[in-house]
Design a protein around this motif. Structure first.
Motif, PDB file in Angstrom:
ATOM      1  N   SER A  57      18.115   1.678  26.486  1.00 56.91           N
ATOM      2  CA  SER A  57      18.784   2.312  27.981  1.00 56.91           C
ATOM      3  C   SER A  57      20.229   3.076  27.074  1.00 56.91           C
ATOM      4  CB  SER A  57      19.061   2.737  28.627  1.00 56.91           C
ATOM      5  OG  SER A  57      19.147   1.327  29.213  1.00 56.91           O
ATOM      6  N   GLY A  58      20.640   4.557  27.672  1.00 60.07           N
ATOM      7  CA  GLY A  58      22.042   4.978  27.552  1.00 60.07           C
ATOM      8  C   GLY A  58      21.925   5.750  25.901  1.00 60.07           C
ATOM      9  N   SER A  59      23.298   5.306  26.263  1.00 59.38           N
ATOM     10  CA  SER A  59      23.721   6.580  25.200  1.00 59.38           C
ATOM     11  C   SER A  59      24.711   6.526  24.223  1.00 59.38           C
ATOM     12  CB  SER A  59      23.738   8.673  25.077  1.00 59.38           C
ATOM     13  OG  SER A  59      24.135   8.489  24.254  1.00 59.38           O
ATOM     14  N   PHE A  60      25.656   5.923  23.251  1.00 64.20           N
ATOM     15  CA  PHE A  60      27.162   5.437  22.805  1.00 64.20           C
ATOM     16  C   PHE A  60      27.007   6.071  21.676  1.00 64.20           C
ATOM     17  CE2 PHE A  60      23.643   2.027  25.195  1.00 64.20           C
ATOM     18  CZ  PHE A  60      24.606   1.800  25.521  1.00 64.20           C
ATOM     19  N   LYS A  69      28.709   7.696  14.706  1.00 67.21           N
ATOM     20  CA  LYS A  69      26.959   8.721  15.416  1.00 67.21           C
ATOM     21  C   LYS A  69      26.624   8.650  16.556  1.00 67.21           C
ATOM     22  CE  LYS A  69      24.238   9.192  12.308  1.00 67.21           C
ATOM     23  NZ  LYS A  69      22.996  10.166  11.761  1.00 67.21           N
ATOM     24  N   VAL A  70      26.145   9.239  17.586  1.00 63.61           N
ATOM     25  CA  VAL A  70      25.675   8.765  18.286  1.00 63.61           C
ATOM     26  C   VAL A  70      24.162   8.771  18.560  1.00 63.61           C
ATOM     27  CG1 VAL A  70      25.221   9.939  21.173  1.00 63.61           C
ATOM     28  CG2 VAL A  70      27.119  10.173  19.619  1.00 63.61           C
ATOM     29  N   VAL A  71      23.885   7.017  19.438  1.00 66.58           N
ATOM     30  CA  VAL A  71      22.613   7.090  19.663  1.00 66.58           C
ATOM     31  C   VAL A  71      22.170   7.027  20.752  1.00 66.58           C
ATOM     32  CG1 VAL A  71      23.180   6.439  16.872  1.00 66.58           C
ATOM     33  CG2 VAL A  71      23.252   4.510  19.707  1.00 66.58           C
ATOM     34  N   LYS A  72      20.301   6.920  20.933  1.00 67.68           N
ATOM     35  CA  LYS A  72      20.187   6.992  22.565  1.00 67.68           C
ATOM     36  C   LYS A  72      19.249   5.714  22.092  1.00 67.68           C
ATOM     37  CE  LYS A  72      17.486  10.975  22.070  1.00 67.68           C
ATOM     38  NZ  LYS A  72      16.906  10.760  20.367  1.00 67.68           N
ATOM     39  N   ALA A  73      18.439   6.142  23.201  1.00 65.76           N
ATOM     40  CA  ALA A  73      17.745   5.415  23.834  1.00 65.76           C
ATOM     41  C   ALA A  73      16.114   5.727  23.140  1.00 65.76           C
ATOM     42  CB  ALA A  73      17.294   5.499  25.134  1.00 65.76           C
ATOM     43  N   GLY A  74      16.118   4.652  22.168  1.00 64.93           N
ATOM     44  CA  GLY A  74      14.978   4.020  20.924  1.00 64.93           C
ATOM     45  C   GLY A  74      15.359   3.966  19.556  1.00 64.93           C
ATOM     46  N   ASP A  75      16.723   4.398  19.609  1.00 62.29           N
ATOM     47  CA  ASP A  75      16.835   4.690  18.342  1.00 62.29           C
ATOM     48  C   ASP A  75      17.885   2.985  17.598  1.00 62.29           C
ATOM     49  OD1 ASP A  75      17.182   7.023  18.117  1.00 62.29           O
ATOM     50  OD2 ASP A  75      19.464   7.115  18.641  1.00 62.29           O
ATOM     51  N   SER A  76      17.788   2.732  16.730  1.00 58.20           N
ATOM     52  CA  SER A  76      18.069   1.092  15.973  1.00 58.20           C
ATOM     53  C   SER A  76      19.704   1.522  14.956  1.00 58.20           C
ATOM     54  CB  SER A  76      16.980   0.476  15.873  1.00 58.20           C
ATOM     55  OG  SER A  76      16.511   0.773  14.658  1.00 58.20           O
ATOM     56  N   LEU A  77      19.902  -0.156  14.945  1.00 62.36           N
ATOM     57  CA  LEU A  77      21.161  -0.027  14.242  1.00 62.36           C
ATOM     58  C   LEU A  77      21.412  -0.513  12.814  1.00 62.36           C
ATOM     59  CD1 LEU A  77      22.564   1.045  17.269  1.00 62.36           C
ATOM     60  CD2 LEU A  77      24.095   1.858  15.700  1.00 62.36           C
ATOM     61  N   VAL A  88      31.088   2.775  21.925  1.00 71.29           N
ATOM     62  CA  VAL A  88      31.457   3.264  23.399  1.00 71.29           C
ATOM     63  C   VAL A  88      30.574   3.926  24.041  1.00 71.29           C
ATOM     64  CG1 VAL A  88      32.849   5.092  24.636  1.00 71.29           C
ATOM     65  CG2 VAL A  88      34.100   3.939  22.602  1.00 71.29           C
ATOM     66  N   ALA A  89      29.990   3.006  25.494  1.00 73.44           N
ATOM     67  CA  ALA A  89      29.544   3.657  26.173  1.00 73.44           C
ATOM     68  C   ALA A  89      29.871   4.601  26.321  1.00 73.44           C
ATOM     69  CB  ALA A  89      28.818   2.695  26.862  1.00 73.44           C
ATOM     70  N   LEU A  90      28.485   6.445  26.077  1.00 74.51           N
ATOM     71  CA  LEU A  90      28.796   7.869  26.376  1.00 74.51           C
ATOM     72  C   LEU A  90      27.638   7.399  27.968  1.00 74.51           C
ATOM     73  CD1 LEU A  90      27.741   9.359  23.528  1.00 74.51           C
ATOM     74  CD2 LEU A  90      30.810   8.542  24.810  1.00 74.51           C
ATOM     75  N   LEU A  91      27.440   6.821  27.886  1.00 70.78           N
ATOM     76  CA  LEU A  91      26.187   7.171  29.509  1.00 70.78           C
ATOM     77  C   LEU A  91      26.631   4.908  29.967  1.00 70.78           C
ATOM     78  CD1 LEU A  91      24.038   8.783  29.019  1.00 70.78           C
ATOM     79  CD2 LEU A  91      25.629   9.742  30.870  1.00 70.78           C
ATOM     80  N   ASP A  92      25.772   4.270  31.183  1.00 76.65           N
ATOM     81  CA  ASP A  92      25.126   3.253  31.176  1.00 76.65           C
ATOM     82  C   ASP A  92      23.548   2.812  30.571  1.00 76.65           C
ATOM     83  OD1 ASP A  92      27.109   3.417  33.619  1.00 76.65           O
ATOM     84  OD2 ASP A  92      25.422   3.444  35.266  1.00 76.65           O
TER      85      ASP A  92
END
Length: 107
Positions: A57-60, A69-77, A88-92
């Protein structure tokens, strides 16, 4: 550690707004749940472990090597061994990290 129940695991404070739980693991592999508050930082670092991360969850904003790169829920690295990375957490939000081999320094 065949079954690891989340509610039975103590959370470790890893810095302002960052908390980690070590989940199922053995010598070869370790899974961790990392909770971030908005604005919290996972400082740039490198380690000899192969790491994959799943964004629950969230965005990082992630940095891996020279790429950001900005990633969000469902993405993987994927972070190769010894490559500088951080976030850096852009959201909780919540991340699930998997390391191979396990991170003995987390125990």
């Amino acid at each position: 550690m065949m079954f690891v129940l989340n509610q039975e695991i103590l959370s470790v404070n890893c810095g302002p707004g960052v908390h980690r739980k070590v989940l199922a693991h053995n010598e070869d592999m370790m899974m961790c749940e990392i909770r971030f508050e908005k604005g919290a930082v996972g400082a740039l670092h490198a380690h000899p472990h192969l790491q994959t991360t799943y964004v629950v969850s969230g965005s990082f904003e992630f940095t891996i090597g020279d790429e950001k790169k900005v990633v969000k829920a469902g993405d993987s690295l994927l972070m190769p061994p010894d490559v500088l990375h951080g976030t850096v957490a852009l959201l909780d939000g919540v991340l699930v990290d998997v390391f191979s081999p396990m991170r003995k320094d987390f125990l």
